[in-house]
Every structure is written in structure tokens, then in C-alpha cells.
Design an enzyme around this catalytic site. Structure first.
Site, PDB file in Angstrom:
ATOM      1  N   LYS A   8     -37.403   8.651  55.634  1.00  0.00           N
ATOM      2  CA  LYS A   8     -38.077   9.277  56.781  1.00  0.00           C
ATOM      3  C   LYS A   8     -37.120   9.446  57.967  1.00  0.00           C
ATOM      4  O   LYS A   8     -37.213  10.423  58.710  1.00  0.00           O
ATOM      5  CB  LYS A   8     -39.300   8.445  57.181  1.00  0.00           C
ATOM      6  N   TYR A  63     -38.480   3.987  51.928  1.00  0.00           N
ATOM      7  CA  TYR A  63     -39.303   4.983  52.618  1.00  0.00           C
ATOM      8  C   TYR A  63     -38.805   5.210  54.058  1.00  0.00           C
ATOM      9  O   TYR A  63     -38.685   6.354  54.515  1.00  0.00           O
ATOM     10  CB  TYR A  63     -40.736   4.455  52.597  1.00  0.00           C
ATOM     11  N   SER A  93     -42.163   9.360  59.730  1.00  0.00           N
ATOM     12  CA  SER A  93     -43.020   8.175  59.823  1.00  0.00           C
ATOM     13  C   SER A  93     -42.447   7.214  60.859  1.00  0.00           C
ATOM     14  O   SER A  93     -41.215   7.100  60.999  1.00  0.00           O
ATOM     15  CB  SER A  93     -43.089   7.476  58.469  1.00  0.00           C
TER      16      SER A  93
END
Ligand code: NAD
Length: 306
Positions: free
Chosen positions: A168, A164, A151
Site C-alpha cells: 500500500k 500489505y 491504506s
């Protein structure tokens, strides 16, 4: 003739969003697909069999071959079961795509250990579990196409997504090393960072300013999840053997290749540095090259909306 004729793929998290569209394009190109999805909510809560089963039904209705699997990538045993299912049902495994995902967005100073752990378990540990469960099978047969999912939140940063983004960025490092270690076995590993209109993006709050909200809506309309599928299908094909260890971003019709970090400037001082010399010499020399903090909107402003 499809690009993936005779191949067997496992696509995780493919009951919805990006995974669903990629699984459908894999099948339309001749791959037999294990469609995995435990059907959880956006934060990993609950579960159900409908999402995976619906993707399987759609693939079959279009003339393709697929079976459902309801395990979790957060559990190593479930990943081993997916591999066994691919071999039992379809006789092998060649392609692995891992877009399983949840979000637990919080500012870092409000993030609980549980918010951190849940995201790590699905994204970073999920990538370890999924790809580790089959890597020796792929090495033995000297063929594999691994597609990991990153991401811009990790590559560029995104406020509210420390868990997150960290996971990632970890996936980018994992893919790079898996690519290096397995290139001699005709196994490639690449990262795709999607930007697409899915449940996950819809969970991000709409801007309060109506003009900004309208622009966001228009950008999402131009970034359907199925726009991610052609790049993944190509990377999954035998002809993509020369593409290894790379990081791509895809949003609608925009396809970007990312750089890998490299030193941008080096300063050297004979006999080593003191804190004072760092302050007086090193930093003044380096600061023109400092990374400018900016979110993905600055790096991917997108084609102007008319
Ligand atoms: N949509 C975007 O703009 C965007 C941006 C950057 C990265 N991504 C990444 O792309 C991937 C797909 O996201 P999406 O937007 O399609 O989201 P989505 O919520 O539409 O789909 C994710 C799917 O993963 C499944 N899932 C959740 N936990 C799982 C687990 N433990 N095991 C297996 N499956 C699980 C969910 O049930 C869901 O169906 C994710 O890795 C996400 O982080 C998406």
C-alpha cells in the site's frame, strides 16, 4: 444529469465491499461500468462469477449500464482484456478504480514468501498491471481519472501486515509519480484509503475485551462501504481535474487529506559526519522530531461514540 454522464469506467474487485458501492454510484451518476471481480476468497483462494454478476444485476435493475469481467488484476493480460472490453462494449475508457484486494496477515517473522508474493501480486503489481494497461490510451485521448487504493496500514503501519502495508505504501509512491508524469495530459491520479465495514475488515479478529469489541462494532456500523463512494465519484469526475497526486482517507462521514513526507529537520556539519558526531550532535538534535510509532487508532481516533 449525473456527474459522470458519457464516461466509461472500469472498477476492479467490485463484486463486493467498497468496489461494489463505488461501481453502483458511478453507474447512478451516468457512467457505463465494467465490473471486474474473480470472486476469490479473502486470501485470494478459489473464485467464482457470482459477485461481479450480482453487482452488474443491481446496476441494471437500477437503470444503469454495466458488464461483468472475471479476470485478475494480478495478470497483465487480464487487465488488457478489461480495457478491450470497455472499448468494445462501451466505446472508450475514462475512469479506472482499483480496489481489488486480499489479505495474508502474519507477523513478519512468520510470513512465508508465498504470503508476501500473493499480496504484492494483487495490490502493488495489480496496480501496475491495471493502470499500465490503459495509460497510453488515456494519454492519447488526453483525459483520464485514475483512483488508486491505499491504506492507513501502509501510511501509518499496522502490526501483522508487513506485506500489505509495504504494497500500500508502494501504491502511494506509484500514484504520486503517475500524477506527475501525466498531469500535462489531463490525467489525474489520486489515492483513496478507505476504512469501511466489509469482508476484509470483518476478517480482522474481534478484540477479546467485550468493551473494546463493542466499540469496534459501533465504529464499523458507522463506516458502511457506501460512505466511500461519494469521494470516489467526485474524483472520477471532470470537475476534479485540479485534484492530483493527493492521498485521502475516508471513514464514514470523516474525510481526511494526508500530508506527503517532507524533511522535518536538517542538521549540517562542515566536512561531514563521523559516527561519534552523529551520536553526540545529530541524534540529540533530531530526536525530538522522531516519528512516534502509533497505529491508525491513534491518528484516527474518530468522533467520540456517545
Ligand atoms: N475495508 C477497509 O476498511 C479497508 C481499509 C484499508 C484499505 N482497504 C482497501 O480497499 C480495497 C477494497 O477492500 P474491501 O474492504 O472492499 O474488501 P473486500 O474483500 O470486500 O473486496 C475485495 C474484492 O477484491 C476482489 N479481488 C481479490 N483479488 C482480486 C484480483 N486479483 N483481481 C480482481 N479482484 C480481486 C475480491 O474478490 C473481493 O470481491 C482493498 O484494496 C483494500 O485493501 C480497505
Amino acid at each position: 444529469m449525473g456527474m459522470l454522464d458519457g464516461r466509461v469506467a472500469i472498477c476492479t474487485g467490485s463484486g463486493r465491499g467498497v468496489g461494489k458501492e463505488v461501481a453502483k454510484m458511478f453507474a447512478a451518476n451516468g457512467a457505463k461500468v465494467v465490473v471486474n471481480d474473480p470472486g476469490v476468497g479473502g486470501g485470494g483462494e478459489g473464485g467464482g462469477t457470482d459477485p461481479a454478476q450480482e453487482t452488474v444485476n443491481e446496476i441494471k435493475a437500477a437503470g444503469g449500464e454495466a458488464v461483468a469481467n472475471f479476470g485478475s488484476v494480478a495478470k497483465y493480460e487480464d487487465c488488457l482484456d478489461m480495457v478491450t472490453q470497455a472499448r468494445d462494449e462501451f466505446g472508450g475508457l475514462h475512469i479506472m478504480f482499483n480496489p481489488a484486494g486480499i489479505l495474508r496477515d502474519r507477523m513478519f517473522h512468520k510470513m512465508s514468501p508465498d504470503d508476501w508474493q500473493a499480496v504484492m501480486d494483487v495490490h502493488l503489481n495489480g496496480h501496475f498491471n491495471f493502470f499500465r494497461s490503459a495509460i497510453n490510451l488515456l494519454r492519447d485521448q488526453e483525459y483520464g481519472r485514475l483512483i488508486m487504493v491505499g491504506s492507513t496500514s501502509g501510511l501509518l503501519g499496522n502490526i501483522g501486515q508487513a506485506n500489505y502495508g509495504a504494497a500500500k505504501m508502494g501504491i502511494a509512491g506509484l500514484s504520486r509519480i503517475v500524477a506527475m508524469e501525466n498531469a500535462s495530459k489531463n490525467i489525474t491520479s489520486n489515492v483513496i484509503c478507505p476504512s469501511a465495514d466489509t469482508r476484509m475488515t470483518r476478517a480482522v479478529p474481534t478484540p477479546k475485551d467485550p468493551a473494546a469489541a463493542a466499540i469496534r462494532e459501533e465504529r464499523l456500523r458507522r463506516s458502511p462501504a457506501d460512505a466511500i463512494a461519494p469521494l470516489c465519484t467526485f474524483l472520477a469526475s471532470e470537475g476534479a481535474g485540479y485534484v492530483n497526486g493527493q492521498i485521502f482517507h475516508q471513514r464514514g462521514a470523516e474525510l481526511s487529506l494526508y500530508s506527503h513526507p517532507r524533511p522535518v529537520k536538517m542538521v549540517h556539519k562542515q566536512y561531514g559526519w563521523t559516527p561519534e558526531a552523529i551520536a553526540e550532535v545529530a541524534m540529540p538534535s533530531l530526536k525530538n522530531n522522531f516519528f512516534e510509532m502509533g497505529d491508525s487508532r491513534a491518528v484516527h481516533p474518530g468522533t467520540p461514540l456517545e
